[in-house]
Scaffold this active site. Structure first.
Site, PDB file in Angstrom:
ATOM      1  N   ASP A 199      36.921  23.015  -3.693  1.00  0.00           N
ATOM      2  CA  ASP A 199      35.630  22.367  -3.474  1.00  0.00           C
ATOM      3  C   ASP A 199      34.547  23.356  -3.907  1.00  0.00           C
ATOM      4  OD1 ASP A 199      33.259  21.374  -2.536  1.00  0.00           O
ATOM      5  OD2 ASP A 199      33.973  20.948  -0.510  1.00  0.00           O
ATOM      6  N   LYS A 225      23.193  19.137  -5.850  1.00  0.00           N
ATOM      7  CA  LYS A 225      23.004  20.509  -5.339  1.00  0.00           C
ATOM      8  C   LYS A 225      22.724  21.478  -6.497  1.00  0.00           C
ATOM      9  CE  LYS A 225      26.358  19.748  -1.636  1.00  0.00           C
ATOM     10  NZ  LYS A 225      25.628  19.336  -0.444  1.00  0.00           N
ATOM     11  N   CYS A 364      28.582  18.486   8.638  1.00  0.00           N
ATOM     12  CA  CYS A 364      29.830  17.838   8.183  1.00  0.00           C
ATOM     13  C   CYS A 364      31.011  18.798   8.252  1.00  0.00           C
ATOM     14  CB  CYS A 364      29.694  17.304   6.752  1.00  0.00           C
ATOM     15  SG  CYS A 364      28.423  16.073   6.559  1.00  0.00           S
TER      16      CYS A 364
HETATM   17  N1  PLP Z   1      31.675  20.057   0.051  1.00  0.00           N
HETATM   18  C1  PLP Z   1      30.717  20.907   0.464  1.00  0.00           C
HETATM   19  C2  PLP Z   1      31.082  22.342   0.727  1.00  0.00           C
HETATM   20  C3  PLP Z   1      29.412  20.456   0.654  1.00  0.00           C
HETATM   21  O1  PLP Z   1      28.464  21.297   1.079  1.00  0.00           O
HETATM   22  C4  PLP Z   1      29.115  19.085   0.386  1.00  0.00           C
HETATM   23  C5  PLP Z   1      27.753  18.548   0.602  1.00  0.00           C
HETATM   24  O2  PLP Z   1      27.073  18.888   1.546  1.00  0.00           O
HETATM   25  C6  PLP Z   1      30.139  18.261  -0.065  1.00  0.00           C
HETATM   26  C7  PLP Z   1      31.409  18.777  -0.216  1.00  0.00           C
HETATM   27  C8  PLP Z   1      29.905  16.822  -0.367  1.00  0.00           C
HETATM   28  O3  PLP Z   1      29.142  16.650  -1.487  1.00  0.00           O
HETATM   29  P1  PLP Z   1      28.572  15.198  -1.886  1.00  0.00           P
HETATM   30  O4  PLP Z   1      27.993  14.624  -0.631  1.00  0.00           O
HETATM   31  O5  PLP Z   1      27.555  15.516  -2.904  1.00  0.00           O
HETATM   32  O6  PLP Z   1      29.672  14.404  -2.377  1.00  0.00           O
END
Ligand code: PLP
Length: 406
Positions: A199, A225, A364
């Protein structure tokens, strides 16, 4: 010389005020602001270059297709992928990780097979694997972090057993700022025939990424981001893995032929991109990658390392502030709580009155909050345009919050 003032002037929103104070935007971990180059590209794409992609024989459709498809090469270059065919466009990391779960893992994994995760994963890198646990009896194996928030790669390697099929790990924690030695993990996994999912949502924003050097099977990034539009993103998927994947979402564009009784797929990566895609979002992401390339990821990393060092020094002077995550070499993401009754939401509300935007909550990361024994933290996450002076504004605002609650 890194000219942060020039960079700031490229981001129109940074000159606005919030609650009568100059905006200090420290919520980049949630989503970053957009430079004028991205805004102009998106405007031009709608005003002058818009049509659907891949299906027209007219001028505008060909132009839009050319602009859209050129981004694949930009992403490949940004991640140092071997080929642009290894880049699958997505709406963001969440969709990309679900594509891996449905497309690669679901048809392969059986009850008892293991997926290794760390406790600091974002829900986007947890829930798609929970689906496999719920539906197919796949076992999720959790690796703990160290007290300073670092991750010992050897613990991940030691967790790899004969039943382990995948390792899914963040490259940079969105809460602790911890940078993970994903290369060591991927090298060990490859030797054991274990598939690796990285990720890269946070890491790709803050430092140069080289997927070939990391040696991963999958690497996900998210455009919003990366100073690009929301609803854009990309997944690096190694060609051998793509060949093993079933499509996730079915529809137009991803097929070779459809008859009443049969369907055959387009070649990857199109096989994984059904329907009308986020045309303008993706084109905007391309402009963001051009912008980042212009500034240079190494320069951005150096600037943010300076900010992180300065912020750490200033936080160290606050004996009533508890920083979560102090791993060596961490990225410029700081989660904290204040001693006393102040809830993270109260702190962020006070900071907001001073024009300082931070995020408060679980970020999250339910398993990480459980590990830390916290229900929420405040998070200040820095980006390429932040300054030492903004760190000072944050510290002043925190002083005020502390006084109010003391
Ligand atoms: N993984 C990480 C480490 C994140 O910080 C985020 C977003 O906050 C995501 C995954 C998910 O990204 P998205 O909501 O753009 O799909």
């Amino acid at each position: 010389m890194y000219d942060v003032d020039a960079i700031r002037s490229d981001f129109p929103i940074l000159s606005r005020e919030v609650n009568g104070k100059p905006l200090v935007y420290l919520d980049n971990g949630a989503s970053a602001q957009k430079p004028q180059a991205v805004i102009d590209t998106v405007t031009r794409a709608y005003a002058e270059e818009y049509a659907n992609v891949h299906r027209g024989l007219h001028f505008l459709s060909n132009l839009a297709t050319e602009k859209y498809e050129s981004v694949r090469g930009k992403v490949a270059r940004f991640l140092n992928a071997g080929s642009e065919d290894e880049i699958i466009f997505s709406t963001g990391t969440t969709e990309a990780l679900n594509l891996i779960s449905y497309g690669w893992a679901a048809p392969r994994l059986e009850a008892g097979d293991e997926i290794i995760l760390t406790v600091m994963e974002h829900h986007a890198n947890i829930v798609p694997w929970h689906f496999l646990r719920e539906r197919q009896g796949v076992v999720l194996k959790w690796v703990e972090i160290e007290p300073d928030g670092s991750l010992d790669p050897q613990k991940v390697i030691d967790a790899m057993g004969p039943k382990t099929r995948m390792v899914c790990v963040t490259h940079l924690s969105n809460v602790l700022g911890t940078v993970v030695d994903v290369r060591a993990i991927c090298e060990a996994a490859r030797d054991k025939g274990i598939v690796t999912v990285i990720d890269g949502s946070q890491a790709a924003v803050h430092r140069p990424v080289d997927v070939r050097q990391i040696g991963c099977d999958f690497y996900a990034i998210t455009g919003h981001k990366l100073y690009g539009p929301s609803g854009s993103g990309a997944l690096f998927a190694r060609a051998e893995r793509q060949a093993e994947m079933r499509p996730f979402i079915g529809g137009g564009d991803m097929i070779r032929e459809v008859t009443r009784d049969n369907v055959t797929w387009a070649e990857p990566p199109m096989k994984f991109e059904a329907g009308t895609p986020g045309i303008v979002q993706t084109i905007g992401m391309g402009a963001a990658l051009d912008y980042l390339e212009g500034v240079g990821m190494k320069n951005i990393a150096a600037h943010e390392a300076d900010l992180a060092a300065y912020a750490t020094e200033r936080f160290d002077g606050l004996n009533w502030l508890r920083l979560q995550g102090t791993a060596p070499g961490k990225g410029a993401i700081f989660s904290f709580t204040l001693e006393g009754p102040a809830h993270a939401h109260d702190i962020s509300t006070i900071l907001d009155k001073k024009g300082v935007a931070v995020r408060a909550g679980q970020h999250c990361t339910g398993p990480l909050m459980e590990h830390l024994g916290l229900s929420a933290t405040c998070r200040a996450s820095f980006g390429m345009y932040n300054t030492r002076a903004e760190v000072d504004v944050l510290i002043e605002a925190l002083d005020l919050a502390h006084e109010l609650f003391a």
